[in-house]
Design an enzyme around this catalytic site. Structure first.
Site, mmCIF file in Angstrom:
data_model
loop_
_atom_site.group_PDB
_atom_site.id
_atom_site.type_symbol
_atom_site.label_atom_id
_atom_site.label_comp_id
_atom_site.label_asym_id
_atom_site.label_seq_id
_atom_site.Cartn_x
_atom_site.Cartn_y
_atom_site.Cartn_z
ATOM 1 C CE LYS A 101 158.047 80.682 67.609
ATOM 2 N NZ LYS A 101 158.689 82.106 67.549
ATOM 3 C CG ASP A 114 155.897 84.534 67.272
ATOM 4 O OD1 ASP A 114 156.476 84.392 66.032
ATOM 5 O OD2 ASP A 114 156.486 83.581 68.203
ATOM 6 C CB ILE A 115 157.096 88.277 63.264
ATOM 7 C CG1 ILE A 115 157.204 89.655 63.778
ATOM 8 C CG2 ILE A 115 157.073 88.465 61.406
ATOM 9 C CD1 ILE A 115 158.393 90.419 63.606
ATOM 10 C CG PHE A 128 167.066 81.202 61.790
ATOM 11 C CD1 PHE A 128 166.497 81.205 60.457
ATOM 12 C CD2 PHE A 128 168.506 81.161 61.613
ATOM 13 C CE1 PHE A 128 167.276 81.036 59.321
ATOM 14 C CE2 PHE A 128 169.268 80.867 60.589
ATOM 15 C CZ PHE A 128 168.637 80.759 59.106
ATOM 16 C CG ASN A 180 168.855 90.352 69.836
ATOM 17 O OD1 ASN A 180 169.575 90.297 68.999
ATOM 18 N ND2 ASN A 180 167.351 90.438 69.900
ATOM 19 C CE LYS A 233 169.406 109.137 81.473
ATOM 20 N NZ LYS A 233 170.709 109.974 81.748
HETATM 21 O O1 C5P Z 1 160.123 81.579 69.814
HETATM 22 P P1 C5P Z 1 161.664 82.299 69.328
HETATM 23 O O2 C5P Z 1 162.031 83.619 69.494
HETATM 24 O O3 C5P Z 1 162.606 81.336 69.918
HETATM 25 O O4 C5P Z 1 161.620 81.806 67.857
HETATM 26 C C1 C5P Z 1 162.585 82.202 66.843
HETATM 27 C C2 C5P Z 1 162.025 82.180 65.400
HETATM 28 O O5 C5P Z 1 160.905 83.174 65.455
HETATM 29 C C3 C5P Z 1 163.126 83.145 64.554
HETATM 30 O O6 C5P Z 1 162.762 82.618 63.254
HETATM 31 C C4 C5P Z 1 162.507 84.461 64.758
HETATM 32 O O7 C5P Z 1 162.727 85.475 63.582
HETATM 33 C C5 C5P Z 1 160.952 84.405 64.854
HETATM 34 N N1 C5P Z 1 160.143 85.347 66.110
HETATM 35 C C6 C5P Z 1 159.482 86.153 65.318
HETATM 36 N N2 C5P Z 1 158.871 87.164 66.140
HETATM 37 C C7 C5P Z 1 158.809 86.999 67.341
HETATM 38 C C8 C5P Z 1 159.860 86.162 67.942
HETATM 39 C C9 C5P Z 1 160.613 85.241 67.269
HETATM 40 O O8 C5P Z 1 159.222 86.239 64.080
HETATM 41 N N3 C5P Z 1 158.350 88.045 68.384
#
Ligand code: C5P
Length: 408
Positions: A338, A303-304, A320, A207, A286
């Protein structure tokens, strides 16, 4: 400079060649400096050099009858209003963490009531070693403040975190990092930038995140006295001075790095634009074009942020939310879903603001003790000033949370 009487401990490492300059810089700030050298340090620089730049004889031995009667370890420990160890070798950190008292420096560190600062310097692998990291964690719990290490090329030919901060940066940080600094002795972990999810060896999903918001938050947190660990996806930015950075590529790499770094973290701020999906399979070669429609099967990335907030001893957790529409609604949902302490929402897709821009505006949301959602809008400004205002709010909420927990 808050400290007027600084004991500078010099331990064995090639960075010791920079410490005489550090003495000069500290004296320029009006501090009186007494130097204590370990045996190892004397292999790199002579006591005479430090005597010349400090204007005082250098202390090298614990059991020196002459020194003990004149200015021994207890005297030095009492004289100091700040103790700085620079360079601090892996050995020095280990001894300090374990409370050894087998030489002058380690003994006076046990005997002093003055705050202790360390500027680590070692090979990057030694810095990363679990034993060193565990010692650092212990030391932070004991109230020791870390200045650095910095990243970059090392004397041993390797590159990474472990370089001693430059003397000017040490002095600058010492001036900021006093016990009055709001984030002194706090560890702030920040994710920043995009992640890349490989499709094949030449293509990836990513992105437009530039990483600038996260780097600005790191710089602002460092200026408030925090020890800052930045975990960054691929960006074109250099880390702010005094901030330690780990480079990662994919969402999975970022999660691994966060899991490694989380222990001892007081505040976690997830500014990274982590890819939400990755290809279910990565092609080893490729993928060839064949003029027919193609589709890509995607699977969610870990999701971290949600992983961090789900930990039993989770730090104060800030997420964020970047949205193109219904920003507030989605942000509030994310705050609850979250289990975050705060969320910073911004609208993306506007010209010259947000993603890939130097400017941004944020709305912060959090839940008050009555369960109601409160919000605070931060107007459009450059990302560093925005980061400063964000941290102001984070610190207020963090203090309240700590007070509530300790009142229970
Ligand atoms: O769910 P979404 O992607 O909209 O959430 C955004 C927030 O979650 C941001 O703080 C982003 O750094 C964190 N995030 C994360 N791991 C992911 C997706 C989003 O830590 N796989």
């Amino acid at each position: 400079m808050k400290y007027q009487h600084i004991v500078l401990g010099v331990t064995g490492g090639i960075a010791a060649y920079k410490s005489p300059d550090l003495v000069r810089r500290l004296r320029e700030q009006g501090a009186k400096v007494r130097v204590v050298m370990t045996q190892g340090a004397q292999q790199f620089v002579t006591p005479l050099t430090f005597q010349a730049v400090s204007g005082h004889s250098v202390h090298t031995t614990l059991l020196d009858a002459q020194a003990e009667s004149a200015f021994g370890h207890i005297d030095l420990a009492r004289w100091a209003d700040g103790v700085l160890i620079a360079p601090a070798s892996a050995q020095a950190l280990a001894k300090l963490a374990q409370g050894f008292a087998d030489d002058l420096l380690s003994t006076l560190c046990l005997a002093t009531q003055a705050p202790i600062y360390v500027a680590p310097a070692m090979n990057q692998q030694m810095w990363k070693a679990p034993a060193t990291q565990r010692n650092c964690q212990l030391l932070r719990q004991h109230g020791v403040t870390f200045l650095g290490p910095a990243e970059g090329a090392q004397a041993c030919g390797e590159t990474g975190a472990g370089r001693m901060l430059e003397p000017l940066d040490i002095v600058e940080q010492l001036s900021h990092t006093t016990s009055a600094s709001p984030l002194a002795n706090k560890k702030v972990l920040i994710t920043a930038g995009p992640t890349r999810e490989d499709i094949d060896p030449v293509r990836f999903i990513s992105n437009r995140s530039s990483g600038r918001m996260g780097y600005a938050v790191a710089q602002a947190a460092h200026a408030l006295g925090a020890e800052v660990q930045l975990i960054s996806g691929p960006v074109n930015l250099t880390p702010p001075a005094g901030v330690s950075r780990i480079d990662v590529y994919s969402a999975q790499d970022m999660l691994n790095a966060v899991q490694q770094q989380l222990s001892g973290t007081d505040i976690f701020i997830a500014t990274a634009a982590v890819a939400d999906y990755r290809p279910a399979q990565q092609a080893a070669q490729k993928i060839k074009k064949n003029n027919t429609q193609a589709s890509l099967e995607l699977e969610p990335t870990p999701d971290i942020l949600a992983w961090v907030s789900a930990q039993t001893k989770a730090p104060f957790t800030v997420g964020f939310a970047a949205e193109t529409h219904d920003v507030a609604e989605y942000a509030k949902r994310k705050l609850a879903h979250k289990k975050l302490d705060m969320i910073a929402a911004n609208q993306v897709g506007l010209a010259d603001q947000g993603f890939d821009s130097a400017y941004n505006a944020l709305t912060l949301f959090w839940q008050n003790p009555n369960g109601l959602i409160e919000e605070h809008a931060l107007a459009l400004t450059d990302k560093f000033h925005l980061a400063q205002q964000l941290l102001e709010s984070v610190m207020q909420r963090y203090q309240k949370k700590i007070l509530t927990i300790s009142a229970r």
